[in-house]
Structure formats: C-alpha cells, structure tokens
Design a protein around this motif. Sequence first.
Motif, PDB file in Angstrom:
ATOM      1  N   SER A  15       0.824  -1.212   0.000  1.00 15.99           N
ATOM      2  CA  SER A  15       0.000   0.000   0.000  1.00 15.99           C
ATOM      3  C   SER A  15       0.854   1.255   0.000  1.00 15.99           C
ATOM      4  CB  SER A  15      -0.921   0.003   1.224  1.00 15.99           C
ATOM      5  OG  SER A  15      -1.767  -1.126   1.225  1.00 15.99           O
ATOM      6  N   SER A  16       1.955   1.228   0.746  1.00 13.99           N
ATOM      7  CA  SER A  16       2.793   2.419   0.872  1.00 13.99           C
ATOM      8  C   SER A  16       3.623   2.677  -0.375  1.00 13.99           C
ATOM      9  CB  SER A  16       3.726   2.270   2.078  1.00 13.99           C
ATOM     10  OG  SER A  16       4.691   3.293   2.096  1.00 13.99           O
ATOM     11  N   ARG A  17       4.286   1.640  -0.858  1.00 12.07           N
ATOM     12  CA  ARG A  17       5.189   1.729  -2.012  1.00 12.07           C
ATOM     13  C   ARG A  17       6.403   2.612  -1.727  1.00 12.07           C
ATOM     14  NH1 ARG A  17       2.364  -0.588  -6.195  1.00 12.07           N
ATOM     15  NH2 ARG A  17       3.972  -0.018  -7.696  1.00 12.07           N
ATOM     16  N   ASP A  18       6.612   2.978  -0.462  1.00  9.03           N
ATOM     17  CA  ASP A  18       7.799   3.726  -0.065  1.00  9.03           C
ATOM     18  C   ASP A  18       8.730   2.876   0.794  1.00  9.03           C
ATOM     19  OD1 ASP A  18       7.118   6.152  -1.314  1.00  9.03           O
ATOM     20  OD2 ASP A  18       5.795   6.686   0.349  1.00  9.03           O
ATOM     21  N   VAL A  19       8.410   1.593   0.938  1.00  6.69           N
ATOM     22  CA  VAL A  19       9.165   0.704   1.816  1.00  6.69           C
ATOM     23  C   VAL A  19      10.341   0.095   1.053  1.00  6.69           C
ATOM     24  CG1 VAL A  19       9.062  -1.387   3.223  1.00  6.69           C
ATOM     25  CG2 VAL A  19       7.122   0.195   3.183  1.00  6.69           C
ATOM     26  N   ASP A  20      11.514   0.125   1.678  1.00  8.39           N
ATOM     27  CA  ASP A  20      12.709  -0.435   1.053  1.00  8.39           C
ATOM     28  C   ASP A  20      12.915  -1.905   1.393  1.00  8.39           C
ATOM     29  OD1 ASP A  20      14.180   1.988  -0.215  1.00  8.39           O
ATOM     30  OD2 ASP A  20      13.629   2.693   1.780  1.00  8.39           O
ATOM     31  N   CYS A  21      12.390  -2.344   2.538  1.00 13.04           N
ATOM     32  CA  CYS A  21      12.581  -3.736   2.937  1.00 13.04           C
ATOM     33  C   CYS A  21      11.434  -4.167   3.842  1.00 13.04           C
ATOM     34  CB  CYS A  21      13.917  -3.906   3.659  1.00 13.04           C
ATOM     35  SG  CYS A  21      14.337  -5.628   4.018  1.00 13.04           S
ATOM     36  N   CYS A  22      10.891  -5.343   3.583  1.00 11.17           N
ATOM     37  CA  CYS A  22       9.794  -5.903   4.375  1.00 11.17           C
ATOM     38  C   CYS A  22      10.259  -7.223   4.975  1.00 11.17           C
ATOM     39  CB  CYS A  22       8.559  -6.112   3.498  1.00 11.17           C
ATOM     40  SG  CYS A  22       7.157  -6.875   4.348  1.00 11.17           S
ATOM     41  N   LEU A  23      10.222  -7.319   6.298  1.00  9.06           N
ATOM     42  CA  LEU A  23      10.668  -8.519   7.007  1.00  9.06           C
ATOM     43  C   LEU A  23       9.469  -9.194   7.657  1.00  9.06           C
ATOM     44  CD1 LEU A  23      13.840  -7.017   8.741  1.00  9.06           C
ATOM     45  CD2 LEU A  23      13.713  -8.224   6.548  1.00  9.06           C
ATOM     46  N   ILE A  24       9.235 -10.458   7.312  1.00 13.85           N
ATOM     47  CA  ILE A  24       8.092 -11.203   7.834  1.00 13.85           C
ATOM     48  C   ILE A  24       8.572 -12.544   8.392  1.00 13.85           C
ATOM     49  CG2 ILE A  24       6.443 -10.089   6.282  1.00 13.85           C
ATOM     50  CD1 ILE A  24       6.582 -12.521   4.473  1.00 13.85           C
ATOM     51  N   PRO A  25       7.777 -13.186   9.254  1.00 20.31           N
ATOM     52  CA  PRO A  25       8.215 -14.449   9.869  1.00 20.31           C
ATOM     53  C   PRO A  25       8.475 -15.565   8.866  1.00 20.31           C
ATOM     54  CG  PRO A  25       6.342 -13.524  11.055  1.00 20.31           C
ATOM     55  CD  PRO A  25       6.496 -12.714   9.808  1.00 20.31           C
ATOM     56  N   GLU A  26       7.774 -15.544   7.740  1.00 20.59           N
ATOM     57  CA  GLU A  26       7.901 -16.635   6.771  1.00 20.59           C
ATOM     58  C   GLU A  26       9.208 -16.599   5.985  1.00 20.59           C
ATOM     59  OE1 GLU A  26       3.532 -15.762   7.348  1.00 20.59           O
ATOM     60  OE2 GLU A  26       5.385 -14.618   7.121  1.00 20.59           O
TER      61      GLU A  26
END
Length: 221
Positions: A15-26
């Motif tokens: 939604s943001s499209r301004d994020v450089d890195c997304c960290l998730i548990p998977e």
Amino acid sequence: MGRNAGHIALRATLSSRDVDCCLIPEVPFFTEGPGGLFEFLDGRISENGHCVVVVAEGAGQDLIPRTAEQGFDDSGNLQLLDIGQWLVAELKKWWKKHNPDKLFAVKYIDPTYMVRAVPSNAADTFFCTLLAQSAVHGAMAGYTSFVAGTVNGVYCYIPLDQISQSTHKVDIHNHIWAWVRSINSQPDFKACENRNSNGSASDMDLNFTPKEKAAAAEKSD
C-alpha cells in the motif's frame, strides 16, 4: 502485530510503495555479511539518503538471544522478543563499526495501537454487523464451538477445531510476495546466506535468485 504471519506487514508495504525492505516471519534473513540486511540497507541509504523498513512482530526471532525466563505465556504461546528494538540496537552498532564518519539516525515507530485505533469505516461496520448477527443466529440454533466467518465470500459457521488445525501464513511462492520484491527490489536473504556458506558469490549472485538471473541475462541479450 504479525506474530506468526506477515500479512499486515506485506500489505502495508504494497500500500505504501515507499518501503525499502519488508521482514516477515515466513522469510528468514540475516543481518551481517555479504548480501545481509545491514549491507542492503547501507546501499539504500547511500543511494537515497534514507530507507524505510517494515518489520512484522514475529520476524527474526531466531536471531535474538533468549534467556531462560523468556519462555511461554499463560496461554502456551511463545513469548516473542522485541525484534524492532533489537534491530535498531544492532544496526546502530554495525553502522558505527563500518561507517564511523557518517551521520546516522534511526526513527523507530511501533504502529500496533495506531493500527488498532483507526476508526471503522462503512465496510468494517457492515462486516462486523453481519458477523455478530450470524453468531447470534448460530447460538440460537443450538450450535456450539464455532466461529462465524466467510468462505469464498459466503457467510458460514466454521468449527473451531478446523480453524485451529493450521495457520494462515504468507505463501512466499505466491505472486503477492513477488509483488513486494518487485516493488522494493529487496534480495532473497536466505539465498544470499546459503551462497555465502557455500563459497564466494558475485554481486549479482547475492541479490538475485537463479530465475531472476536467467531473466536478466535474457534481457541483456
């Protein structure tokens, strides 16, 4: 939020499209070394002057040292450690070691209550009203041990034992996770770690999967 699944972090990133890195548990990751998280963030900061990281609550729990007191809560759930605060502390130490002459600041925001405190819109109210009415109708009909919900857009009663059999995790082989990586161009940290352990690798090896490298080679030809 995001103890066991990274759906909220994933959709916030899209939604943001301004994020450089997304960290998730998977998706496992590592912090230091070639192709690691900190090296990637360093590159983004050098390129843009800043970077934005979205972290789910359950991400990177295997990286944080645990003590004997940090076990399970009264409900039997594993007590998660604060990955956000830990990442901030580790990143500051790493930056001081590798970039001692560069100015660096971290703004850490925990949006948990910000997410929960958002006023409901018409769609939220409509959905919750139907769930409440469905629950009452089910109870009056004599059903027990069920939860009201939707399956393929149809409101129904779902037995609790079926819900507890599995968790709804992010399918990292699905197109949605591919969308995330196509937006922020973050590397496959697990693949980078495997290549590091198996020997040296080029920059292209560290930042792209074999399929991505093949596509890049075809494009260059």
